[in-house]
Design an enzyme around this catalytic site. Structure first.
Site, PDB file in Angstrom:
ATOM      1  N   GLY A  32       0.787  -1.298  -0.050  1.00 34.26           N
ATOM      2  CA  GLY A  32       0.154  -0.021  -0.050  1.00 34.26           C
ATOM      3  C   GLY A  32       0.912   1.289  -0.076  1.00 34.26           C
ATOM      4  O   GLY A  32       2.127   1.193   0.307  1.00 34.26           O
TER       5      GLY A  32
ATOM      6  N   HIS B 118       7.635  -4.281   1.114  1.00 38.38           N
ATOM      7  CA  HIS B 118       7.478  -3.295   0.254  1.00 38.38           C
ATOM      8  C   HIS B 118       7.766  -1.768   0.996  1.00 38.38           C
ATOM      9  O   HIS B 118       6.822  -1.451   1.680  1.00 38.38           O
ATOM     10  CB  HIS B 118       5.975  -3.320  -0.182  1.00 38.38           C
ATOM     11  CG  HIS B 118       5.524  -2.318  -1.202  1.00 38.38           C
ATOM     12  ND1 HIS B 118       5.293  -0.718  -0.784  1.00 38.38           N
ATOM     13  CD2 HIS B 118       5.197  -2.110  -2.454  1.00 38.38           C
ATOM     14  CE1 HIS B 118       4.796  -0.263  -1.735  1.00 38.38           C
ATOM     15  NE2 HIS B 118       4.808  -0.903  -2.847  1.00 38.38           N
TER      16      HIS B 118
ATOM     17  N   GLU C  34       9.269   3.250  -1.218  1.00 36.97           N
ATOM     18  CA  GLU C  34       8.558   4.069  -2.393  1.00 36.97           C
ATOM     19  C   GLU C  34       7.989   5.248  -2.067  1.00 36.97           C
ATOM     20  O   GLU C  34       6.799   5.555  -1.865  1.00 36.97           O
ATOM     21  CB  GLU C  34       7.165   2.892  -2.793  1.00 36.97           C
ATOM     22  CG  GLU C  34       6.630   3.294  -4.078  1.00 36.97           C
ATOM     23  CD  GLU C  34       5.358   2.825  -4.567  1.00 36.97           C
ATOM     24  OE1 GLU C  34       5.060   3.051  -5.511  1.00 36.97           O
ATOM     25  OE2 GLU C  34       4.935   2.077  -3.526  1.00 36.97           O
TER      26      GLU C  34
ATOM     27  N   HIS D 187      10.849  -1.792  -4.269  1.00 32.45           N
ATOM     28  CA  HIS D 187      11.186  -0.419  -4.777  1.00 32.45           C
ATOM     29  C   HIS D 187      12.547   0.189  -4.067  1.00 32.45           C
ATOM     30  O   HIS D 187      13.521   0.134  -4.732  1.00 32.45           O
ATOM     31  CB  HIS D 187       9.909   0.475  -4.289  1.00 32.45           C
ATOM     32  CG  HIS D 187       8.744   0.432  -5.021  1.00 32.45           C
ATOM     33  ND1 HIS D 187       8.574   0.951  -6.167  1.00 32.45           N
ATOM     34  CD2 HIS D 187       7.743  -0.509  -4.671  1.00 32.45           C
ATOM     35  CE1 HIS D 187       7.303   0.720  -6.558  1.00 32.45           C
ATOM     36  NE2 HIS D 187       6.665  -0.313  -5.697  1.00 32.45           N
TER      37      HIS D 187
ATOM     38  N   ASP E  20       5.359  -4.024 -10.846  1.00 32.98           N
ATOM     39  CA  ASP E  20       4.626  -3.413  -9.825  1.00 32.98           C
ATOM     40  C   ASP E  20       3.124  -3.649  -9.983  1.00 32.98           C
ATOM     41  O   ASP E  20       2.649  -4.761  -9.390  1.00 32.98           O
ATOM     42  CB  ASP E  20       5.004  -1.945  -9.433  1.00 32.98           C
ATOM     43  CG  ASP E  20       4.490  -1.350  -8.190  1.00 32.98           C
ATOM     44  OD1 ASP E  20       4.259  -2.269  -7.372  1.00 32.98           O
ATOM     45  OD2 ASP E  20       4.386  -0.328  -8.247  1.00 32.98           O
ATOM     46  N   ASP E  21       2.677  -3.021 -10.677  1.00 32.60           N
ATOM     47  CA  ASP E  21       1.134  -2.913 -10.995  1.00 32.60           C
ATOM     48  C   ASP E  21       0.746  -2.911 -12.331  1.00 32.60           C
ATOM     49  O   ASP E  21       0.025  -1.869 -12.964  1.00 32.60           O
ATOM     50  CB  ASP E  21       0.362  -1.981 -10.216  1.00 32.60           C
ATOM     51  CG  ASP E  21       0.675  -1.642  -8.723  1.00 32.60           C
ATOM     52  OD1 ASP E  21       0.442  -2.584  -7.984  1.00 32.60           O
ATOM     53  OD2 ASP E  21       1.011  -0.442  -8.312  1.00 32.60           O
TER      54      ASP E  21
END
Length: 222
Positions: A65, A99, A102, A124, A181-182
């Protein structure tokens, strides 16, 4: 429910393996950074429980998130440390794959906690350049960075791929891999586009590219 979810992934894997027998993957169980602290320990215990049921399929644990609006890794430190007691209860360990980093902010120190908690990889690690000591520590501890060039540009963390710090991370010998990533959110699939942007934008040579490919196997957890 979590068990049904894992079973669905296993069924898909088995289905694909009928055509491509060498295909394989594992799951990292994830929770969100907005999880209330009073629920965090139960969430982590679920990850231990699933790993005990599927030790060859559930690889580890992550918190995901947006970091700048979500809770820090340090916010959950008591729960993450207390959860180590579940190793004896369930008879398995639970490696972390955090994660972290970022962010462009120097006050985002999640990368420190990722290192202290012995994360196997760091998703990241974008703002690592703020912390010279950590740069050498991550290299020393053989922690891999998952660099996400397109994601970082699309989400506004860097305005130009050419000034992305990933180039210096790779060339300084820190173990790195390329991640999309996404991709579903960004409307593409695979790693070819990310790898191409990294090669061109960071002026990578064949040796760098080969190392990235080898790292993607070495640090995959497979």
């Amino acid at each position: 429910d979590p068990i049904s979810c894992v079973e669905t992934f296993l069924q898909i894997k088995q289905l694909v393996q009928k055509t491509y027998p060498d295909f394989d993957f594992k799951l990292i169980h994830t929770d969100f950074r907005h999880t209330p602290k009073d629920q965090a320990l139960d969430k982590i215990e679920m990850a231990y429980f699933l790993r005990s049921l599927y030790p060859d399929f559930i690889l580890g644990y992550d918190l995901v998130g947006e970091e700048d609006t979500g809770r820090t890794t340090l916010d959950y430190i008591d729960e993450l440390i207390e959860a180590r007691a579940f190793e004896q209860k369930y008879g398995v360990d639970l490696p972390y794959y955090f994660h972290n980093g970022e962010s462009n902010w120097a006050f985002n120190t999640n990368v420190f906690d990722a290192v202290l908690l012995q994360s196997k990889r760091i998703g990241h690690g974008l703002n690592l350049f703020h912390y010279p000591y950590l740069l050498s520590k991550i290299k020393e501890d053989d922690i891999c960075l998952e660099l996400c060039p397109i994601s970082n540009r699309v989400l506004g963390y860097v305005s130009d791929i050419r000034i992305h710090p990933g180039a210096s991370y790779i060339k300084s010998g820190i173990p790195c891999v390329i991640s999309s990533d996404d991709p579903g959110l960004f409307g593409y699939h695979g790693l070819s586009i990310d790898l191409w942007e990294a090669i061109v934008g960071w002026d990578l040579d064949l040796k760098n590219v080969k190392q990235l490919c080898m790292n993607s196997i070495t640090y995959s957890g497979m």
